[in-house]
Design an enzyme around this catalytic site. Structure first.
Site, PDB file in Angstrom:
ATOM      1  N   GLU A 155       0.815  -1.208   0.000  1.00 26.91           N
ATOM      2  CA  GLU A 155       0.000   0.000   0.000  1.00 26.91           C
ATOM      3  C   GLU A 155       0.852   1.264   0.000  1.00 26.91           C
ATOM      4  OE1 GLU A 155      -3.572   1.854   2.835  1.00 26.91           O
ATOM      5  OE2 GLU A 155      -2.435   0.106   3.484  1.00 26.91           O
ATOM      6  N   GLU A 256     -12.701   2.304   4.964  1.00 23.78           N
ATOM      7  CA  GLU A 256     -11.645   2.629   5.929  1.00 23.78           C
ATOM      8  C   GLU A 256     -11.728   4.120   6.251  1.00 23.78           C
ATOM      9  OE1 GLU A 256      -7.430   0.612   6.233  1.00 23.78           O
ATOM     10  OE2 GLU A 256      -7.189   2.603   5.366  1.00 23.78           O
TER      11      GLU A 256
END
Length: 276
Positions: A155, A256
Site C-alpha cells: 500500500e 476505511e
C-alpha cells in the site's frame, strides 16, 4: 460499479472503535455487512497467545461475518509509526515472528488478503539497507500468503500523515509489488489502492485507476478532506468506483473511514442497506 454494485467490507480497526474489539464483528453484522477486515488488532504484540486469537476468531464466527483482509503486524496504528518490515532490529524481528501467526489466523477464517505496511525510514540507516530488508521480509510474507491461498497487498500511504513512510505514490508501491513478484516467482503480490491516501498525495486518481486497476488486489475508500464517509468530502467516489469496474477491477472495496462525531452504526447512511 458505483456504490450499489460493489462488495463492501468494513474495517473494524477504524470503524466501530467505540466498541470493544470482540463486539465489533456483531455490530458490523447488525449494520447489514457480511465481510470485515482488520489492521493487526494487537499493536503491542506480534505474537499474541491462543486466548486472544481464539477470542477474536470466535467473535467473528459467532457474528456470521467473514474476515476478508488482515494486516500483518505493523507497530502502533493509527499514527506516524507505520510498518515494521523494513525497520532493522526488533521491529523487523517482530514482523518475521508475526508472519506465521497472522497467516495461520487468516487461514482459519478463510481470509485471502494480507496487507504488509512497508515501514518508515529510520534516521542513520541507509535507505538501500532498509529496502533490501523489506524485500527479504516481503518475500517471506508472500510465500506465507501463497501457502494459504492468499494475496499479499502493498500500500501507498499519505505523505502528510506518514511523512517518513517511503511509499507515497501508486508507482512507488507498484514498483515494490513487481520486485516481490520477481523475487518469489509467485505473482501473488498486488497493489492496495487506497483512494483516500492517493488523493491526499495529489495523484490523478482516474489516471491511477486506468494504469493500475488490473494490478490491484484491494481498494479502500474514505472521503477527502476529513477521511470521513462518502459524501462528507469532495471526492467523486461513486464515479471512481465506476471507473475501476470499467478498467477491470472486480474485487472488494474496504470502508476505511472515520465515523466523525457519531456512532459508527450511524455512519452508513450514504449506502442503502440492500447494497451492504
Amino acid at each position: 460499479m458505483g456504490f450499489a454494485d460493489q462488495r463492501f467490507t468494513v474495517n473494524l480497526s477504524i470503524l466501530f472503535t467505540d466498541l470493544p474489539l470482540l463486539a465489533r464483528p456483531a455490530a458490523a453484522a447488525a449494520a447489514g455487512f457480511s465481510e470485515v477486515e482488520l489492521w493487526w488488532p494487537w499493536a503491542d504484540s506480534a505474537t499474541p497467545g491462543p486466548a486472544a486469537l481464539d477470542g477474536l476468531r470466535g467473535a467473528i464466527e459467532d457474528a456470521g461475518v467473514r474476515l476478508t483482509g488482515l494486516n500483518f503486524y505493523a507497530g502502533r496504528l493509527p499514527g506516524p509509526d507505520r510498518g515494521a518490515l523494513s525497520v532493522p532490529g526488533e521491529e523487523s524481528d517482530r514482523f518475521r515472528a508475526n508472519i506465521g501467526v497472522a497467516a495461520g489466523f487468516a487461514a482459519s477464517l478463510g481470509c485471502t488478503a494480507l496487507n504488509a505496511l512497508y515501514g518508515n525510514r529510520i534516521a542513520g540507516v541507509d535507505p538501500a539497507e532498509q529496502d533490501a530488508l523489506a524485500l527479504e521480509n516481503l518475500a517471506l510474507a508472500a510465500r506465507a500468503a501463497d501457502r494459504i491461498g492468499a494475496i499479499l497487498l502493498i500500500e501507498a500511504l499519505s505523505r502528510t500523515e506518514s511523512p517518513r513512510y517511503p511509499l507515497v505514490s501508486a508507482p512507488a508501491a507498484v514498483e515494490v509489488v513487481d520486485r516481490v513478484n520477481e523475487a518469489t516467482g509467485l505473482g501473488n503480490a498486488r497493489f492496495l489502492m487506497d483512494l483516500y491516501h492517493l488523493s491526499m498525495n495529489g495523484e490523478d486518481l482516474p489516471a491511477v485507476i486506468e494504469r493500475y486497476a488490473t494490478r490491484t488486489g484491494h481498494v479502500q475508500i474514505a472521503d477527502n478532506p476529513g477521511r470521513g464517509a462518502p459524501g462528507t468530502g469532495s471526492l467523486p467516489l461513486a464515479d471512481l468506483l465506476d471507473r475501476l469496474g470499467k478498467a477491470g477491477y472486480e474485487g472488494r472495496v474496504g470502508l476505511e473511514y472515520t465515523p466523525g462525531d457519531r456512532p459508527s452504526a450511524e455512519a452508513f447512511d450514504w449506502l442503502p442497506r440492500a447494497a451492504r
